[in-house]
Design an enzyme around this catalytic site. Structure first.
Site, PDB file in Angstrom:
ATOM      1  N   THR A  33      38.672  47.858  40.844  1.00 32.07           N
ATOM      2  CA  THR A  33      37.251  48.039  41.153  1.00 32.07           C
ATOM      3  C   THR A  33      37.009  49.391  41.801  1.00 32.07           C
ATOM      4  O   THR A  33      35.952  50.001  41.630  1.00 32.07           O
ATOM      5  CB  THR A  33      36.789  46.901  42.088  1.00 32.07           C
ATOM      6  N   TYR A  46      30.107  44.681  36.687  1.00 37.60           N
ATOM      7  CA  TYR A  46      30.703  46.006  36.543  1.00 37.60           C
ATOM      8  C   TYR A  46      31.985  45.886  35.736  1.00 37.60           C
ATOM      9  O   TYR A  46      32.454  44.781  35.457  1.00 37.60           O
ATOM     10  CB  TYR A  46      30.999  46.634  37.914  1.00 37.60           C
ATOM     11  N   SER A  79      43.090  44.756  37.907  1.00 38.04           N
ATOM     12  CA  SER A  79      44.447  44.278  38.244  1.00 38.04           C
ATOM     13  C   SER A  79      44.701  42.863  37.751  1.00 38.04           C
ATOM     14  O   SER A  79      45.823  42.374  37.823  1.00 38.04           O
ATOM     15  CB  SER A  79      44.734  44.423  39.736  1.00 38.04           C
ATOM     16  N   THR A 112      42.055  44.714  43.573  1.00 39.88           N
ATOM     17  CA  THR A 112      42.385  43.827  44.698  1.00 39.88           C
ATOM     18  C   THR A 112      42.915  42.458  44.257  1.00 39.88           C
ATOM     19  O   THR A 112      43.547  41.768  45.048  1.00 39.88           O
ATOM     20  CB  THR A 112      41.153  43.616  45.609  1.00 39.88           C
ATOM     21  N   ASP A 113      42.646  42.073  42.982  1.00 40.68           N
ATOM     22  CA  ASP A 113      43.001  40.700  42.566  1.00 40.68           C
ATOM     23  C   ASP A 113      44.499  40.418  42.687  1.00 40.68           C
ATOM     24  O   ASP A 113      44.900  39.337  43.125  1.00 40.68           O
ATOM     25  CB  ASP A 113      42.568  40.447  41.116  1.00 40.68           C
ATOM     26  N   LYS A 185      44.624  37.946  49.667  1.00 37.48           N
ATOM     27  CA  LYS A 185      43.178  38.051  49.427  1.00 37.48           C
ATOM     28  C   LYS A 185      42.548  36.694  49.724  1.00 37.48           C
ATOM     29  O   LYS A 185      43.014  35.674  49.225  1.00 37.48           O
ATOM     30  CB  LYS A 185      42.928  38.472  47.967  1.00 37.48           C
ATOM     31  N   GLU A 306      59.924  16.683  53.519  1.00 32.41           N
ATOM     32  CA  GLU A 306      59.659  15.425  52.806  1.00 32.41           C
ATOM     33  C   GLU A 306      60.374  15.389  51.458  1.00 32.41           C
ATOM     34  O   GLU A 306      60.376  14.377  50.779  1.00 32.41           O
ATOM     35  CB  GLU A 306      58.152  15.255  52.601  1.00 32.41           C
TER      36      GLU A 306
HETATM   37  N1  ASP Z   1      39.126  42.515  39.289  1.00 33.50           N
HETATM   38  C1  ASP Z   1      39.259  43.677  40.132  1.00 33.50           C
HETATM   39  C2  ASP Z   1      40.701  44.128  40.069  1.00 33.50           C
HETATM   40  O1  ASP Z   1      41.534  43.490  40.633  1.00 33.50           O
HETATM   41  C3  ASP Z   1      38.828  43.364  41.520  1.00 33.50           C
HETATM   42  C4  ASP Z   1      39.004  44.498  42.521  1.00 33.50           C
HETATM   43  O2  ASP Z   1      39.653  45.491  42.309  1.00 33.50           O
HETATM   44  O3  ASP Z   1      38.433  44.351  43.631  1.00 33.50           O
HETATM   45  O4  ASP Z   1      40.965  45.114  39.453  1.00 33.50           O
END
Ligand code: ASP
Length: 349
Positions: A33, A46, A79, A112-113, A185, A306
């Site tokens: 992103t 986006y 990602s 971020t994913d 995350k 367990e």
């Molecule tokens: N879908 C995006 C990615 O992981 C989300 C992000 O970068 O915040 O590339």
């Protein structure tokens, strides 16, 4: 004054003012992103991975005050499409760059994913004590109040900082510095999505000035036996999310599809229904290594609580969440498929 004298006076002036002394930081862009674009500045839709590394650098004009930066594009993907091929290319390139005396640190832009998985993969496979720092953003580069530029600024500052060295691979985001081992995350859209809920952050950064609170507890980078510099592939490991009345045939399907390892994202302390436990036990008899992790956010999955791991030949994930347990299991399987040896790795890294 002749030309020779003029240049040496200029060189002396630069070194007196620090400009010649700035650390050299390589920025490696992979997409996400942070490199995303939307049609307008105020919409949620986006596309990730549209903008190149030079544009990312140009969006932070003050970067040249804290480091001598240069960019390199390794991929440009959201990602969610991160792949083994990109991971191997990235780890190899970082190891090459980090070995160069004229590189002081490396900053990586990433979606971020799956950032926590890539960060942990690098935490185990980078063979350097130099700072290696990932960053990303939750808002695309075209958005109102885009969070990417300051995140890049802070990540470069951390990558340039000798105090960040020896702390393993770090993630600098939203003014915080996290260990790759601990970060996860936690929110689908918020800019403060990243947390290290079990052990806490490594430090904090305010406009490039960082404070460090601790070093990672587990071994990493130069203190692991994992090296992918000559690897061309990674063993297949599947994650199975455990739920009420889950059937065992999903385990059989993973084994049939060629999984060499299975991570069960178990309920509670890595538990699972009897049908799944029986199927996982059958899988171990075919040489598949089974790791019990948990779908719960916090806590530790310990041995023989367990589930009788000793009898079933299972491995307990300890502090690693399911995607990170998968990363370690893949690297471990490149060395051994002995569950006891792999448990020792889960106790160490
Ligand atoms: N879908 C995006 C990615 O992981 C989300 C992000 O970068 O915040 O590339």
């Amino acid at each position: 004054m002749n030309f020779k004298i003029l240049t040496s006076v200029l060189a002396a002036a630069l070194s007196c003012c620090g400009a010649a002394e700035l650390p050299a930081v390589k920025i490696i862009a992979t997409g996400g992103t942070i490199a995303g674009e939307a049609a307008t500045s105020a919409q949620s839709g986006y596309t990730s991975g549209q903008v190149g590394v030079d544009t990312l650098i140009k969006a932070v004009p003050t970067l040249n005050k804290i480091a001598r930066v240069s960019g390199e594009q390794i991929s440009n993907v959201g990602s969610q499409d991160m792949s083994d091929a990109i991971w191997l290319k990235l780890a190899k390139r970082i190891n090459e760059l980090a070995a160069q005396p004229d590189v002081d640190g490396i900053a990586i832009t990433h979606g971020t994913d799956t950032m926590e998985e890539t960060a942990y993969f690098l935490h185990l496979t980078v063979k350097s004590r130099k700072p290696v720092v990932l960053t990303g953003s939750m808002r695309p580069s075209t958005a109102l109040s885009a969070d990417g530029p300051l995140n890049i600024y802070n990540a470069v500052a951390v990558a340039a900082d000798p105090l960040a060295a020896g702390r393993g691979v770090l993630v600098s985001i939203n003014d915080q510095i996290h260990s790759a081992h601990d970060i996860t995350k936690t929110h689908t859209t918020a800019t403060d999505t990243f947390m290290s809920p079990y052990r806490g952050v490594i430090g904090a950064t305010a406009y490039g000035v960082s404070q460090y609170y601790r070093t990672p507890f587990r071994k990493h980078t130069v203190d692991t036996p994992f090296n992918v510099d000559n690897a061309t592939s990674l063993p297949r490991v599947d994650i199975l999310y455990v739920y009420e009345d889950m059937p065992g045939d999903l385990v059989d399907a993973a084994v049939k599809a060629g999984a060499k390892g299975i991570v069960a994202a178990g309920v509670g302390n890595g538990n699972m229904p009897k049908a799944v436990m029986d199927a996982l036990s059958r899988a171990t008899q075919q040489g598949v290594v089974v790791v019990r992790a948990s779908r719960v956010t916090l806590g530790f999955v310990g041995r023989n609580v367990e589930v009788d791991d000793d009898k079933l030949n299972f491995v307990a994930a300890e502090e690693l969440n399911p995607p990170k347990a998968r990363v370690l299991l893949r690297l471990a399987l490149m060395q051994t498929s002995d569950p006891k040896a792999i448990q020792a790795m889960f106790n160490t890294y």
